[in-house]
Design a protein around this motif. Structure first.
Motif, PDB file in Angstrom:
ATOM      1  N   ASP A 144       0.831  -1.206   0.000  1.00 23.61           N
ATOM      2  CA  ASP A 144       0.000   0.000   0.000  1.00 23.61           C
ATOM      3  C   ASP A 144       0.873   1.267   0.000  1.00 23.61           C
ATOM      4  OD1 ASP A 144      -2.165  -1.781   0.182  1.00 23.61           O
ATOM      5  OD2 ASP A 144      -2.007  -1.790   2.365  1.00 23.61           O
ATOM      6  N   GLN A 145       0.611   2.150   0.991  1.00 24.70           N
ATOM      7  CA  GLN A 145       1.401   3.383   1.097  1.00 24.70           C
ATOM      8  C   GLN A 145       2.793   3.120   1.679  1.00 24.70           C
ATOM      9  OE1 GLN A 145       0.951   6.363   0.198  1.00 24.70           O
ATOM     10  NE2 GLN A 145      -1.215   6.872   0.109  1.00 24.70           N
ATOM     11  N   GLY A 146       2.931   1.995   2.377  1.00 26.21           N
ATOM     12  CA  GLY A 146       4.198   1.675   3.034  1.00 26.21           C
ATOM     13  C   GLY A 146       4.262   2.286   4.419  1.00 26.21           C
ATOM     14  N   HIS A 197       6.093  11.400   2.836  1.00 23.82           N
ATOM     15  CA  HIS A 197       4.621  11.285   2.885  1.00 23.82           C
ATOM     16  C   HIS A 197       4.104  11.319   4.329  1.00 23.82           C
ATOM     17  CE1 HIS A 197       0.725   9.105   2.396  1.00 23.82           C
ATOM     18  NE2 HIS A 197       0.718   9.718   1.211  1.00 23.82           N
ATOM     19  N   ARG A 198       2.864  11.752   4.483  1.00 23.22           N
ATOM     20  CA  ARG A 198       2.174  11.684   5.770  1.00 23.22           C
ATOM     21  C   ARG A 198       2.343  10.290   6.374  1.00 23.22           C
ATOM     22  NH1 ARG A 198      -4.353  12.756   6.335  1.00 23.22           N
ATOM     23  NH2 ARG A 198      -4.392  13.098   8.582  1.00 23.22           N
ATOM     24  N   ASN A 199       2.552  10.024   7.609  1.00 18.96           N
ATOM     25  CA  ASN A 199       2.475  10.911   8.730  1.00 18.96           C
ATOM     26  C   ASN A 199       3.857  11.376   9.227  1.00 18.96           C
ATOM     27  OD1 ASN A 199       3.164   8.353   9.798  1.00 18.96           O
ATOM     28  ND2 ASN A 199       2.174   8.800  11.753  1.00 18.96           N
ATOM     29  N   GLY A 245      -2.479  13.032  17.310  1.00 12.78           N
ATOM     30  CA  GLY A 245      -1.544  11.956  17.638  1.00 12.78           C
ATOM     31  C   GLY A 245      -0.829  11.459  16.390  1.00 12.78           C
ATOM     32  N   HIS A 246      -1.594  10.974  15.455  1.00 13.77           N
ATOM     33  CA  HIS A 246      -1.063  10.363  14.228  1.00 13.77           C
ATOM     34  C   HIS A 246      -0.111  11.297  13.482  1.00 13.77           C
ATOM     35  CE1 HIS A 246      -1.242   8.067  10.430  1.00 13.77           C
ATOM     36  NE2 HIS A 246      -1.586   9.170   9.803  1.00 13.77           N
ATOM     37  N   ASP A 247      -0.532  12.537  13.272  1.00 13.39           N
ATOM     38  CA  ASP A 247       0.262  13.454  12.456  1.00 13.39           C
ATOM     39  C   ASP A 247       1.245  14.280  13.269  1.00 13.39           C
ATOM     40  OD1 ASP A 247      -1.002  12.812  10.010  1.00 13.39           O
ATOM     41  OD2 ASP A 247      -2.711  14.078  10.552  1.00 13.39           O
ATOM     42  N   PHE A 358      -1.665  21.326   4.536  1.00 16.59           N
ATOM     43  CA  PHE A 358      -0.748  20.259   4.146  1.00 16.59           C
ATOM     44  C   PHE A 358      -1.431  19.595   2.942  1.00 16.59           C
ATOM     45  CE2 PHE A 358      -3.005  16.486   5.901  1.00 16.59           C
ATOM     46  CZ  PHE A 358      -3.950  17.123   6.676  1.00 16.59           C
ATOM     47  N   ASP A 359      -0.917  18.497   2.455  1.00 16.39           N
ATOM     48  CA  ASP A 359      -1.443  17.771   1.285  1.00 16.39           C
ATOM     49  C   ASP A 359      -1.281  18.552  -0.031  1.00 16.39           C
ATOM     50  OD1 ASP A 359      -2.510  14.922   1.312  1.00 16.39           O
ATOM     51  OD2 ASP A 359      -3.824  15.820  -0.163  1.00 16.39           O
ATOM     52  N   LYS A 360      -2.045  18.174  -1.028  1.00 19.41           N
ATOM     53  CA  LYS A 360      -1.757  18.590  -2.428  1.00 19.41           C
ATOM     54  C   LYS A 360      -3.067  18.754  -3.200  1.00 19.41           C
ATOM     55  CE  LYS A 360      -1.153  13.948  -1.704  1.00 19.41           C
ATOM     56  NZ  LYS A 360      -0.446  13.224  -0.655  1.00 19.41           N
ATOM     57  N   ARG A 361      -3.216  18.164  -4.385  1.00 19.98           N
ATOM     58  CA  ARG A 361      -4.469  18.040  -5.141  1.00 19.98           C
ATOM     59  C   ARG A 361      -4.886  19.294  -5.921  1.00 19.98           C
ATOM     60  NH1 ARG A 361      -7.098  13.380  -2.621  1.00 19.98           N
ATOM     61  NH2 ARG A 361      -5.668  12.670  -1.022  1.00 19.98           N
ATOM     62  N   PHE A 362      -4.742  20.484  -5.354  1.00 23.36           N
ATOM     63  CA  PHE A 362      -5.153  21.708  -6.047  1.00 23.36           C
ATOM     64  C   PHE A 362      -4.181  22.071  -7.176  1.00 23.36           C
ATOM     65  CE2 PHE A 362      -7.547  22.671  -2.114  1.00 23.36           C
ATOM     66  CZ  PHE A 362      -8.739  23.130  -2.673  1.00 23.36           C
ATOM     67  N   PHE A 443     -10.649  11.856   0.113  1.00 24.02           N
ATOM     68  CA  PHE A 443      -9.790  12.347   1.180  1.00 24.02           C
ATOM     69  C   PHE A 443      -9.514  13.846   0.980  1.00 24.02           C
ATOM     70  CE2 PHE A 443      -7.653   8.802   3.482  1.00 24.02           C
ATOM     71  CZ  PHE A 443      -7.406   9.507   4.646  1.00 24.02           C
ATOM     72  N   HIS A 444      -9.660  14.645   1.990  1.00 25.80           N
ATOM     73  CA  HIS A 444      -9.315  16.073   1.991  1.00 25.80           C
ATOM     74  C   HIS A 444     -10.281  16.965   1.204  1.00 25.80           C
ATOM     75  CE1 HIS A 444      -5.752  15.066   4.215  1.00 25.80           C
ATOM     76  NE2 HIS A 444      -5.301  14.305   3.246  1.00 25.80           N
ATOM     77  N   SER A 445     -11.312  16.322   0.610  1.00 26.21           N
ATOM     78  CA  SER A 445     -12.421  17.104   0.027  1.00 26.21           C
ATOM     79  C   SER A 445     -12.019  18.215  -0.939  1.00 26.21           C
ATOM     80  CB  SER A 445     -13.266  17.715   1.151  1.00 26.21           C
ATOM     81  OG  SER A 445     -14.232  16.807   1.551  1.00 26.21           O
TER      82      SER A 445
HETATM   83  C1  SGN Z   1      -3.135   8.910   2.695  1.00 23.39           C
HETATM   84  C2  SGN Z   1      -2.959  10.145   3.579  1.00 23.39           C
HETATM   85  C3  SGN Z   1      -3.661  11.338   2.953  1.00 23.39           C
HETATM   86  C4  SGN Z   1      -3.156  11.522   1.542  1.00 23.39           C
HETATM   87  C5  SGN Z   1      -3.384  10.260   0.736  1.00 23.39           C
HETATM   88  C6  SGN Z   1      -2.891  10.317  -0.692  1.00 23.39           C
HETATM   89  N1  SGN Z   1      -3.415   9.883   4.917  1.00 23.39           N
HETATM   90  O1  SGN Z   1      -4.475   8.501   2.680  1.00 23.39           O
HETATM   91  O2  SGN Z   1      -3.408  12.475   3.736  1.00 23.39           O
HETATM   92  O3  SGN Z   1      -3.789  12.597   0.901  1.00 23.39           O
HETATM   93  O4  SGN Z   1      -2.696   9.194   1.381  1.00 23.39           O
HETATM   94  O5  SGN Z   1      -1.511  10.590  -0.739  1.00 23.39           O
HETATM   95  S1  SGN Z   1      -2.468   8.980   5.897  1.00 23.39           S
HETATM   96  O6  SGN Z   1      -2.541   9.560   7.207  1.00 23.39           O
HETATM   97  O7  SGN Z   1      -2.988   7.639   5.853  1.00 23.39           O
HETATM   98  O8  SGN Z   1      -1.100   9.012   5.398  1.00 23.39           O
HETATM   99  S2  SGN Z   1      -0.709  10.131  -1.994  1.00 23.39           S
HETATM  100  O9  SGN Z   1       0.553  10.884  -1.996  1.00 23.39           O
HETATM  101  O10 SGN Z   1      -0.457   8.719  -1.884  1.00 23.39           O
HETATM  102  O11 SGN Z   1      -1.523  10.470  -3.150  1.00 23.39           O
END
Ligand code: SGN
Ligand code: CA
Length: 514
Positions: A144-146, A197-199, A245-247, A358-362, A443-445
């Motif tokens: 997944d995200q790793g 990447h988050r977190n 907590g998480h972030d 934080f984040d991106k998309r726009f 996510f993030h609307s």
């Molecule tokens: C996770 C993040 C989001 C982030 C998306 C997409 N939450 O869901 O904040 O926008 O990924 O990111 S997390 O707390 O679970 O990390 S992307 O870079 O993979 O597109």
């Protein structure tokens, strides 16, 4: 049950002698991180990066080219990765959003074309396209995200958990592959980091790296979003939407070893061994205690959160910068630097508190822009600055061009090799960029939108709501004043609308997405 492996098992052997590659085509090492903002790379000169420099990433700019106007087609991970692999906009490669169905790995991709043309291909790190990678002789991807610590890696036949910090593991696996590859063939290697990447969990050695550093709060941190409907209705505000907590690694009270709101403990705190967890809480203890002992008003808490976010985000980048340094050192020590094109980029830009986010998309600059640095000694003059508009759909055509392989006619990007070799922009180069984001609801609307950017203006259409935004980037680089419909903007608006239609026709954007 996953297999569990400790990284100690992979001690690297002595460096091989200088590579004797008979094939004169260049090797390619594509290094991509995740969410690394241009503002956080010191070569780009932003004030934040001056306090947290990236000397190794900057080495690539010194050795070769730095792109000053490089942009993504769709500012979100999976779609950006799909555009890089295919040289196409999202509607053509089928991967519109992270919540999309899996990437169609049967289609034409850059690694497949290189493989068919005698390249050895490898992928190590974050993939995020759901389907299994295709076109790689070797691949090893994060699940997944790793996870930052002790992550699972997936290979063709297995899922294995490795002990260690994700950035270091990816670097080690990459060097290991470089050492064991078949050196009679040129190679294409994608090393794709999870960080920053988050977190934003730093390597243990970097937990306290920036604890004394005070980062400059962006001028528009307390943006009121006036005149910008979509900006007002997002959910990516640092002081409102970050999980404490998480972030932000905030705890429940003085000397507490329990995090405040942490919706996904399995993705962070539970990935640490008990000893690692203890060292984590100890490293943050003094700062977390101070949060409870120093009174702060609402505005000061918002600023405190910004500092904590910056400290952790930038600390994760330190390990990425070290990784890049290790790869560059390896290339120099083996002589591979002479015939290897090295790229550093990230999947899209990111907000470091601009607009409070934080984040991106726009399609606003900070998330639309992608850092891009490339070196190829003897071919790209050192210190070259590229001004022309480039985009992630151009990466595949450019790499193929460097390898002397014909670029398929259905790729939508264009090779920018000539821009690098000459340091100039040809007269017929593009003067506008097309952007299209789809992931709403999500996510993030952030509302779906498309738009066009020229050297001076940006016109954005939030097409489901029928809302337009126009910015004069010269007068308003922070994109705070939506001047759409304002007196004196009729002519330019008309031209930009025509330009959107021209680009949508050129890229064959279907009616359903307009
Ligand atoms: C996770 C993040 C989001 C982030 C998306 C997409 N939450 O869901 O904040 O926008 O990924 O990111 S997390 O707390 O679970 O990390 S992307 O870079 O993979 O597109
Ligand atoms: Ca990303």
């Amino acid at each position: 049950m996953n297999k569990i492996i400790t990284i100690g098992a992979f001690a690297l052997s002595a460096l091989p002698a200088i590579a004797q590659q008979p094939d004169k085509r260049p090797n390619i090492i594509f290094i991509m991180s995740d969410d690394h903002a241009t503002q956080a790379i010191s070569a780009y000169g932003h004030p934040v990066s001056k306090l947290a420099p990236t000397p190794n990433i900057d080495r690539i700019a010194d050795n070769g080219a730095q792109f000053l106007n490089n942009y993504c087609a769709n500012s979100i991970s999976g779609p950006s990765r799909a555009s890089i692999l295919t040289g196409k906009h999202s509607h053509k490669n089928g991967f519109l959003a992270n919540w999309n169905k899996e990437f169609d790995g049967t289609q034409q991709t850059l690694p497949k074309i290189l493989q068919e043309n005698g390249y050895q291909t490898a992928l190590i790190g974050k993939w995020h396209l759901i389907s299994k990678p295709t076109g790689f002789d070797h691949w090893m991807i994060l699940k997944d995200q790793g996870d930052y610590n002790n992550p699972d890696f997936i290979t063709e036949n297995d899922t294995v958990q490795y002990f260690g910090y994700v950035t270091d593991l990816i670097t080690t696996f990459t060097k290991q592959w470089l050492q064991t590859r078949d050196d009679t063939q040129p190679f294409f290697l994608m090393m794709q980091h999870k960080a920053p990447h988050r977190n934003w969990v730093p390597a243990e050695r970097h937990y306290n790296l920036y604890e004394e550093t005070v980062f400059p709060v962006p001028e528009n941190y307390f943006d009121d979003y006036e005149g910008r409907y979509a900006a007002k209705h997002q959910e990516m505000n640092i002081y409102r939407d970050m999980y404490e907590g998480h972030d932000l690694k905030m705890v429940t009270g003085i000397n507490s070893d329990s995090l405040l709101y942490d919706p996904w403990p399995h993705a962070f705190i539970e990935t640490l061994t008990p000893d690692e967890r203890q060292r984590f809480f100890d490293a943050y203890r003094e700062r977390n205690n101070d949060f409870y002992t120093t009174p702060r008003n609402e505005k000061e808490i918002a600023e405190w959160k910004y500092q904590r976010y910056m400290q952790d985000y930038l600390a994760t980048i330190r390990a990425v910068d070290e990784s890049v340094g290790q790869i560059l050192d390896y290339l120099e020590q083996t002589g591979l630097d002479k015939n290897t094109l090295v790229i550093y980029t990230t999947d899209q830009g990111f907000y470091l508190g601009e607009h409070g986010w934080f984040d991106k998309r726009f399609m606003y600059e900070e998330s639309f822009q992608m850092p891009l640095l490339m070196q190829y000694k003897g071919h790209i003059p050192p210190g070259t600055k590229i001004e022309g508009f480039t985009q992630n759909i151009d990466f595949a055509p450019t790499f193929l061009d460097f390898c002397g392989i014909e670029v398929p006619a259905d790729m939508q990007g264009r090779s920018f090799k000539e821009l690098m070799e000459t340091g100039t922009t040809p007269d017929d180069w593009r003067r506008s960029l097309y952007y299209h984001y789809y992931e709403f609801p999500g996510f993030h609307s952030v509302r779906a939108h498309y738009g066009v950017k020229t050297d001076r203006y940006k016109l954005i259409h939030f097409y489901k709501e029928g809302i337009w935004e126009l910015f004069d980037l010269e007068a308003d680089p922070m994109e705070m004043q939506n001047i759409y419909g304002k007196e004196g903007t009729g002519e330019i608006t008309g031209k930009l609308k025509q330009e959107i239609l021209r680009l949508q026709a050129l890229y064959e954007v279907p009616e359903e997405h307009r």
